[in-house]
Design a protein around this motif. Structure first.
Motif, short mmCIF file in Angstrom:
data_model
loop_
_atom_site.label_atom_id
_atom_site.label_comp_id
_atom_site.label_asym_id
_atom_site.label_seq_id
_atom_site.Cartn_x
_atom_site.Cartn_y
_atom_site.Cartn_z
N LEU A 25 50.61 -22.25 -22.76
CA LEU A 25 49.44 -23.13 -22.64
C LEU A 25 49.64 -24.40 -23.46
O LEU A 25 49.28 -25.50 -23.00
N GLY A 40 45.11 -24.11 -15.05
CA GLY A 40 44.11 -23.76 -16.06
C GLY A 40 43.48 -22.40 -15.77
O GLY A 40 43.33 -21.56 -16.66
N LEU A 59 39.76 -21.97 -24.04
CA LEU A 59 40.31 -22.66 -22.87
C LEU A 59 39.21 -23.00 -21.88
O LEU A 59 39.20 -24.11 -21.31
N MET A 63 38.21 -26.64 -20.52
CA MET A 63 38.22 -26.98 -19.09
C MET A 63 36.93 -27.65 -18.63
O MET A 63 36.88 -28.21 -17.54
N THR A 66 38.24 -31.06 -18.53
CA THR A 66 39.35 -31.32 -17.61
C THR A 66 39.04 -30.89 -16.18
O THR A 66 39.70 -31.34 -15.24
N ARG A 68 36.47 -27.59 -14.00
CA ARG A 68 36.29 -26.16 -13.71
C ARG A 68 35.75 -26.03 -12.29
O ARG A 68 35.05 -26.90 -11.80
N SER A 72 37.05 -20.58 -11.90
CA SER A 72 37.03 -20.63 -13.38
C SER A 72 35.88 -19.78 -13.91
O SER A 72 36.06 -18.96 -14.83
#
Length: 317
Positions: A25, A40, A59, A63, A66, A68, A72
């Motif tokens: 990761l 991810g 994480l 996310m 970034t 989801r 997710s």
């Protein structure tokens, strides 16, 4: 997916411990694939499988910046459930609804219904049932089984039966029938449990499995009906479980013991090709409870003595 992305995916899938997953990761975050949702999600999934729930949380929150998607949320909720964080999983589900733009699918709904079952949260369970009905997913086998289990766990047997009856027979699998049978049996409604078993025999597309027979035999134990016991033995034989399922064999021995029919318990025992410690224990316990010393000696000689001799030979050689 580019070559480097495929390499990251392969590394993540091959990770066998949390240290490896964390290192991969870290490399991923420092690469041009840091915002890749697929990778991810894959990292999130691996943390969940390896029970690194703290890493998964970190994480998942990262996310949020970034990116989801539905998967997710599904992976995170499942990971929380797997590690017993049921209240947090329910909170995660509500957070997903508040975020907007994402509609729960049957995987998430069935998982969260299972959460309500674990928490015995009938209020949330009913809300989920309404949502499932509104989405037209009530007859989906996985969702249906989750709903029945939830109502059973919350002590609402009538609601469980209503969901069970409303589901088309073709959508019911062995789990559907078994959950309803076990619900009746665990509450002392042994005759109703056997009625469900008979319906399974007559109408189920797949037919009963070994668990179905064990559950039915358990219900019959409550009735102590030797006639029913013989019928179940015959059925288990015709379905091939008397020869293949240790659980069915042991349950039948126990059942005949409860019916005070030790000669028939012995016949079942004698039919078992490969006797296990459990089958011997079931037989010996029933015999001892009935003070049938002659039969008890036979069971011990038939199994325990050879086992002791084999163990001794193992020590010698």
């Amino acid at each position: 997916m580019g070559a480097n992305a495929a390499a990251f995916a392969s590394l993540l899938r091959g990770a066998t411990n949390l240290s490896q997953c964390r290192w991969i990761l870290e490399q991923l975050i420092n690469s041009r694939y840091a915002g890749d949702i697929f990778l991810g999600n894959l990292a999130l999934q691996m943390f969940g499988k390896l029970h690194g729930i703290g890493d998964a949380r970190a994480l998942f929150h990262r996310m949020a910046q970034t990116g989801r998607n539905l998967f997710s949320w599904s992976i995170m909720i499942s990971a929380l459930c797997r590690d017993g964080h049921h209240r947090e999983a329910l909170g995660c589900y509500h957070a997903m609804n508040l975020e907007g733009g994402i509609e729960a699918d049957m995987v998430i709904l069935s998982t969260v219904i299972g959460v309500c079952s674990a928490l015995q949260n009938l209020c949330e369970g009913r809300k989920l049932h309404d949502r499932v009905a509104g989405c037209g997913l009530e007859s989906d086998t996985v969702v249906h089984n989750a709903l029945v289990s939830m109502y059973v766990k919350c002590g609402c047997l009538d609601d469980a039966r209503a969901v069970f009856d409303a589901t088309p027979t073709r959508e019911k699998d062995a789990v559907s029938w078994n959950v309803m049978m076990a619900a009746y049996s665990s509450r002392g409604k042994f005759q109703q449990a056997l009625e469900i078993f008979n319906d399974c025999l007559l109408h189920s597309v797949q037919g009963p499995d070994a668990v179905s027979f064990v559950t039915a035999i358990s219900a019959c134990c409550g009735l102590k009906d030797v006639k029913q016991a013989r019928a179940l033995e015959e059925l288990s034989c015709s379905h091939g479980f008397l020869e293949t399922s240790v659980a069915v064999q042991n349950s039948l021995i126990n059942l005949y013991g409860k019916c005070a029919s030790l000669s028939e318990a012995r016949l079942v025992f004698d039919r078992i090709a490969s006797k296990t410690a459990l089958s011997v224990r079931a037989a010996v316990m029933e015999v001892m409870l009935r003070r049938e010393e002659k039969f008890c000696h036979r069971f011990v000689i038939a199994f325990m003595l050879p086992s002791i001799l084999m163990w001794c030979l193992g020590l010698v050689f």
